[in-house]
Design a protein around this motif. Structure first.
Motif, mmCIF file in Angstrom:
data_model
loop_
_atom_site.group_PDB
_atom_site.id
_atom_site.type_symbol
_atom_site.label_atom_id
_atom_site.label_comp_id
_atom_site.label_asym_id
_atom_site.label_seq_id
_atom_site.Cartn_x
_atom_site.Cartn_y
_atom_site.Cartn_z
ATOM 1 N N GLY A 106 -11.654 20.230 -15.523
ATOM 2 C CA GLY A 106 -10.256 19.863 -15.740
ATOM 3 C C GLY A 106 -9.508 19.775 -14.428
ATOM 4 N N ARG A 107 -10.187 19.893 -13.317
ATOM 5 C CA ARG A 107 -9.538 19.748 -12.011
ATOM 6 C C ARG A 107 -10.548 19.416 -10.911
ATOM 7 N N ALA A 108 -10.018 18.846 -9.845
ATOM 8 C CA ALA A 108 -10.870 18.521 -8.689
ATOM 9 C C ALA A 108 -10.009 18.507 -7.444
ATOM 10 N N GLU A 109 -10.558 18.988 -6.360
ATOM 11 C CA GLU A 109 -9.872 18.878 -5.069
ATOM 12 C C GLU A 109 -10.854 18.221 -4.105
ATOM 13 N N VAL A 110 -10.558 16.996 -3.754
ATOM 14 C CA VAL A 110 -11.504 16.209 -2.950
ATOM 15 C C VAL A 110 -10.758 15.548 -1.798
ATOM 16 N N ALA A 111 -11.241 15.770 -0.573
ATOM 17 C CA ALA A 111 -10.601 15.154 0.589
ATOM 18 C C ALA A 111 -10.740 13.643 0.485
ATOM 19 N N LEU A 112 -9.757 12.915 1.004
ATOM 20 C CA LEU A 112 -9.842 11.451 0.972
ATOM 21 C C LEU A 112 -10.905 11.002 1.960
ATOM 22 N N PRO A 113 -11.795 10.113 1.545
ATOM 23 C CA PRO A 113 -12.862 9.710 2.458
ATOM 24 C C PRO A 113 -12.368 8.945 3.683
ATOM 25 N N GLY A 114 -11.201 8.316 3.600
ATOM 26 C CA GLY A 114 -10.658 7.603 4.768
ATOM 27 C C GLY A 114 -11.308 6.257 5.002
ATOM 28 N N GLY A 115 -10.880 5.580 6.060
ATOM 29 C CA GLY A 115 -11.429 4.254 6.366
ATOM 30 C C GLY A 115 -12.822 4.410 6.962
ATOM 31 N N CYS A 116 -13.493 3.317 7.196
ATOM 32 C CA CYS A 116 -14.793 3.412 7.853
ATOM 33 C C CYS A 116 -15.044 2.120 8.592
ATOM 34 N N THR A 117 -16.200 2.032 9.230
ATOM 35 C CA THR A 117 -16.405 0.902 10.143
ATOM 36 C C THR A 117 -16.491 -0.449 9.428
ATOM 37 N N ILE A 118 -16.619 -0.461 8.110
ATOM 38 C CA ILE A 118 -16.676 -1.776 7.456
ATOM 39 C C ILE A 118 -15.318 -2.139 6.850
ATOM 40 N N GLY A 119 -14.301 -1.364 7.226
ATOM 41 C CA GLY A 119 -12.944 -1.705 6.809
ATOM 42 C C GLY A 119 -12.270 -0.574 6.066
ATOM 43 N N ASN A 120 -11.025 -0.808 5.752
ATOM 44 C CA ASN A 120 -10.249 0.167 5.006
ATOM 45 C C ASN A 120 -10.807 0.221 3.579
ATOM 46 N N ARG A 121 -11.204 1.389 3.125
ATOM 47 C CA ARG A 121 -11.803 1.446 1.779
ATOM 48 C C ARG A 121 -11.017 2.419 0.906
ATOM 49 N N PRO A 122 -9.948 1.921 0.272
ATOM 50 C CA PRO A 122 -9.112 2.810 -0.533
ATOM 51 C C PRO A 122 -9.821 3.256 -1.813
ATOM 52 N N ILE A 123 -9.256 4.283 -2.471
ATOM 53 C CA ILE A 123 -9.810 4.698 -3.767
ATOM 54 C C ILE A 123 -8.729 4.620 -4.853
ATOM 55 N N ASP A 124 -7.741 3.737 -4.608
ATOM 56 C CA ASP A 124 -6.632 3.627 -5.563
ATOM 57 C C ASP A 124 -7.101 3.246 -6.971
ATOM 58 N N LEU A 125 -8.151 2.443 -7.065
ATOM 59 C CA LEU A 125 -8.603 2.019 -8.400
ATOM 60 C C LEU A 125 -9.219 3.188 -9.165
ATOM 61 N N HIS A 126 -9.889 4.097 -8.431
ATOM 62 C CA HIS A 126 -10.445 5.300 -9.072
ATOM 63 C C HIS A 126 -9.268 6.143 -9.600
ATOM 64 N N ILE A 127 -8.298 6.363 -8.694
ATOM 65 C CA ILE A 127 -7.183 7.268 -9.011
ATOM 66 C C ILE A 127 -6.342 6.713 -10.169
ATOM 67 N N ASN A 128 -6.041 5.408 -10.110
ATOM 68 C CA ASN A 128 -5.214 4.821 -11.175
ATOM 69 C C ASN A 128 -5.899 4.933 -12.531
ATOM 70 N N ALA A 129 -7.208 4.742 -12.549
ATOM 71 C CA ALA A 129 -7.937 4.815 -13.820
ATOM 72 C C ALA A 129 -7.900 6.252 -14.356
ATOM 73 N N LEU A 130 -8.126 7.206 -13.470
ATOM 74 C CA LEU A 130 -8.116 8.608 -13.923
ATOM 75 C C LEU A 130 -6.709 8.990 -14.404
ATOM 76 N N ARG A 131 -5.694 8.432 -13.743
ATOM 77 C CA ARG A 131 -4.309 8.710 -14.164
ATOM 78 C C ARG A 131 -4.104 8.182 -15.591
ATOM 79 N N GLN A 132 -4.647 6.997 -15.868
ATOM 80 C CA GLN A 132 -4.514 6.424 -17.222
ATOM 81 C C GLN A 132 -5.178 7.307 -18.266
#
Ligand code: EPU
Length: 421
Positions: A106-132
């Motif tokens: 029922g909970r998670a604490e996970v550091a944001l993975p951040g960008g990487c050498t192949i570009g900015n890689r957000p996780i907004d789609l993961h977060i928005n889905a879990l919010r839904q």
């Protein structure tokens, strides 16, 4: 830091056993969090990302043991939902523990993975889905803290297909009340493999392998015995390497259908790809290749994870090819290194214009990410004289003993201690 010394010009010949897929192994390990039981995973590649994911599971309280190519994960009595920053930082795929941790605790604490050498890689789609699905994410000091007392099934439409996003939501959905429908879901074989593991754990999932996946959640899952699929990207990398050296190899234990888009492009380039009744795939060819344009796309399109390797091959084409990268914004770092080996590649936005040349010349080149490293290795195998591929740390993240496997095929390749830290 180690480096690879390659003397180019040796034909690759022989049989090669394709290892288990890194990108199937990582979500499978994360899925073990969903059960309070023992899960046995077979065909697990011995690569650094898999080791990092095992360490992450251990830091969360699981007991993890490797026996040959099997990994036993005992998640009985796990109590931790905080994924330590130093482990998450090592590997972007650590974000995959988010869905299963929420499902289990029922909970998670996970550091944001951040960008990487192949570009900015957000996780907004993961977060928005879990919010839904009822989760409440809060960003605290670069960590996503998510609380969700009750996960509730929802209809989730991804703005664009995301592989780890689909996997994260799929795992969370197994614990949600009612039905979750994932629309515009990723169709990669590694996503389907995860779904098959979840079904073996007792989940009810329909539409596996399609872009609409339905999960009836709320069942208590149990441990399972599962063999992960073989690595289509590793297989493709060796196929391209063989053709570039004028060689002739047989790929064992790989489902040819997973690489249809690559085979089509290689065939256009003049490489022979033959599937035997046994399932083995025979690859033979030699430069100069016919120039071929490729555009990376979600599965079943041409995989972004083979773009760098294909670019190396097109350096030895007779004419110009255009390579368009549509998945990641900044995945052309290998181009400048290939140019140091004599290639003629010009980057304009998402397009790389590759003018074929008669031969590549050995040089000291530096790899910036996993697949870029692979492209430099295969360029080195085909090049004249010696190539030194520096910073092979990336390569070991995703290719199992690449130097040994290539040496077995006849390559002159050595792993040596390099200069610097
Ligand atoms: N995206 C977003 N928001 C999100 C998620 C993704 O904008 O929340 C964007 C990405 O920035 C990218 C696109 O969507 O432009 C697709 O990214 P995706 O989420 O599918 O990539 P991923 O899940 O982070 C996996 C593989 C990658 C592979 C890609 C694409 C794993 C562990 N990683 O990454 O593998 O390139 O899918 O197929 O499965 C590799 O093995 O070398 C590698 C990078």
């Amino acid at each position: 830091m180690q480096e690879l010394k390659i003397r180019g010009g040796r034909l690759l010949k022989g049989r090669i056993h394709v290892s288990g897929a890194k990108n199937a192994a990582l979500p499978a390990l994360a899925a073990c969090i969903l059960v309070d039981d023992i899960t046995v995973l077979h065909n697990m590649p011995d690569v650094r990302d898999v080791t990092s994911m095992c360490q992450l599971l251990e830091s969360l309280g699981a007991s993890v043991n490797r026996y040959g190519d099997a990994i036993h994960v005992d998640t009985r009595g796990m109590t931790q939902w905080h994924a330590p920053h130093d482990l998450v930082r090592k590997m972007r795929a650590s974000v995959l523990v988010m869905g299963p941790l929420i499902a289990r605790f029922g909970r998670a604490e996970v550091a944001l993975p951040g960008g990487c050498t192949i570009g900015n890689r957000p996780i907004d789609l993961h977060i928005n889905a879990l919010r839904q699905m009822g989760a409440e994410p809060t960003l605290i000091k670069g960590e996503e803290h998510i609380i969700c007392e009750r996960l509730i099934g929802a209809r989730i439409h991804f703005d664009r297909p995301t592989v780890t996003g689909t996997e994260n939501v799929l795992m969370a959905a197994t614990a949600a009340e009612g039905e979750t429908v994932l629309e515009n879901a990723a169709r990669e074989p590694e996503v389907a493999d995860l779904a098959h593991l979840l079904v073996a754990m007792g989940a009810q999932i329909e539409g596996i392998g399609t872009d609409t996946i339905r999960v009836s959640g709320g069942r208590t899952l149990h441990g399972a015995d599962h063999s992960i699929i073989s690595d289509r990207i590793e297989a493709g990398t060796y196929a391209i390497a063989a053709a570039m050296t004028g060689g002739d190899i047989v790929l064992e234990s790989i489902d040819s259908l997973m690489l249809t888009s690559l085979w089509a492009k290689m065939t256009h380039a003049g490489v022979s790809i033959r599937e035997k009744a046994s399932g083995d795939i025979c690859v033979s060819g030699c430069p100069p290749f016919a120039p071929v344009h490729i555009t990376t796309a979600e599965y079943p399109g041409f995989p972004t994870d083979l773009q760098a390797q294909f670019m190396a091959m097109m350096c030895l084409a007779k004419g110009e090819s255009v390579i368009t990268e549509n998945i990641f914004e900044d995945r052309f770092k290998h181009a400048s290194e290939l140019n140091r080996m004599g290639a003629d590649i010009v980057i304009r936005g998402r397009n790389a214009f590759v003018k074929g040349i008669p031969y590549l010349s050995g040089a000291a080149v530096t790899a910036s990410d996993l697949r870029a490293s692979a492209s430099l290795v295969i360029a080195g195998l085909a090049a004249r004289d010696e190539t030194r591929v520096l910073r092979i740390y990336h390569l070991d993240r995703g290719y199992e003993r690449i130097d040994e496997k290539l040496a077995c095929l006849g390559a002159d390749i050595k792993r040596v201690a390099g200069e610097g830290p």
